[in-house]
Design an enzyme around this catalytic site. Sequence first.
Site, mmCIF file in Angstrom:
data_model
loop_
_atom_site.group_PDB
_atom_site.id
_atom_site.type_symbol
_atom_site.label_atom_id
_atom_site.label_comp_id
_atom_site.label_asym_id
_atom_site.label_seq_id
_atom_site.Cartn_x
_atom_site.Cartn_y
_atom_site.Cartn_z
ATOM 1 N N LYS A 43 1.012 -1.081 -0.178
ATOM 2 C CA LYS A 43 -0.009 -0.003 0.067
ATOM 3 C C LYS A 43 1.003 1.140 -0.130
ATOM 4 C CE LYS A 43 -3.300 -1.972 3.251
ATOM 5 N NZ LYS A 43 -3.825 -2.132 4.429
ATOM 6 N N GLY A 44 2.154 1.091 0.452
ATOM 7 C CA GLY A 44 2.951 2.348 0.913
ATOM 8 C C GLY A 44 3.148 3.294 -0.344
ATOM 9 N N GLU A 99 7.803 2.334 -6.175
ATOM 10 C CA GLU A 99 7.825 1.780 -4.909
ATOM 11 C C GLU A 99 8.037 2.716 -3.583
ATOM 12 O OE1 GLU A 99 7.196 -0.316 -2.686
ATOM 13 O OE2 GLU A 99 8.532 -1.907 -2.679
ATOM 14 N N ASP A 100 7.567 2.543 -2.585
ATOM 15 C CA ASP A 100 7.853 3.399 -1.514
ATOM 16 C C ASP A 100 9.033 3.463 -0.927
ATOM 17 O OD1 ASP A 100 7.514 1.121 -0.399
ATOM 18 O OD2 ASP A 100 5.905 1.671 1.216
ATOM 19 N N ASP A 103 14.615 -1.319 0.994
ATOM 20 C CA ASP A 103 15.102 -1.661 2.231
ATOM 21 C C ASP A 103 16.126 -2.831 1.921
ATOM 22 O OD1 ASP A 103 15.562 -1.574 4.909
ATOM 23 O OD2 ASP A 103 14.250 -3.146 5.470
ATOM 24 N N LYS A 131 17.265 2.523 1.714
ATOM 25 C CA LYS A 131 18.014 2.211 2.670
ATOM 26 C C LYS A 131 19.354 1.568 1.959
ATOM 27 C CE LYS A 131 14.520 2.042 6.311
ATOM 28 N NZ LYS A 131 14.006 1.167 7.111
ATOM 29 N N PHE A 152 13.493 3.459 11.113
ATOM 30 C CA PHE A 152 12.011 2.962 10.445
ATOM 31 C C PHE A 152 11.268 4.471 10.132
ATOM 32 C CE2 PHE A 152 8.056 1.355 10.136
ATOM 33 C CZ PHE A 152 8.069 0.045 9.628
ATOM 34 N N ASP A 159 3.807 3.053 6.657
ATOM 35 C CA ASP A 159 2.952 2.834 8.051
ATOM 36 C C ASP A 159 4.124 1.978 9.027
ATOM 37 O OD1 ASP A 159 3.258 0.289 6.460
ATOM 38 O OD2 ASP A 159 1.754 -0.374 8.107
ATOM 39 N N ARG A 165 0.238 6.361 8.122
ATOM 40 C CA ARG A 165 0.306 6.578 6.735
ATOM 41 C C ARG A 165 -0.107 8.057 6.226
ATOM 42 N NH1 ARG A 165 1.023 1.781 3.986
ATOM 43 N NH2 ARG A 165 0.014 0.072 5.092
#
Length: 177
Positions: A43-44, A99-100, A103, A131, A152, A159, A165
């Site tokens: 969802k990000g 993409e949000d 990682d 990251k 984080f 979220d 969010r």
Amino acid sequence: MNSQPELRVLLSSEEIEARVKELATEIRGSYQDKHPLLIGVLKGSFMFMADLIRRLDFPLEVDFIRLSSYGGGTESSGRIKVGHTLRSPIKGRHVLVIEDIVDTGLTISFLLDYLRKKKPASLKLCALTDKPSRRRVPLDIDYLGFTVPDKFLVGYGLDWDEKFRYLPDICFIEEES
Ligand code: IMP
């Protein structure tokens, strides 16, 4: 981590807006005659995708995919399931994945392999944040918003357990000392 963690702003809504505008200019330069298919990873990415697309004033199509990692606790395990699948044909299309955050890179590597098998004309990745210190698989990000530290992050679509969010800024959760 307690139920009301302390949040610190890492990237303000103004900084995000300015960078999204620059990314849109780059993307327009490469895609304006290609009628691309932009695939948002739920969802990000929803807020980033909406802001980015508002600034892309040329014909394009939009779809979404939902992925989930299983068997790995809070961290990406690399074993990924496709939840909500795509309705759009991929073969022969110029596909840009939105993409949000990248990682470990395991989730997005899985998705790029999955899409590559469907034989798009081209396949590129646009990520709002990266990251790199956490990377476990090599990955090229074609359009990147921000390199971020190993913290984080929440807000602007990101979220923590479905919370935060809605925040307009990207914040990090302050570790308890
Ligand atoms: P990866 O497979 O380890 O690259 O995980 C990527 C996914 O994990 C992202 O699409 C996010 O959904 C989630 N994620 C990773 N880091 C964060 C973070 O700092 N905040 C919120 N979600 C994160």
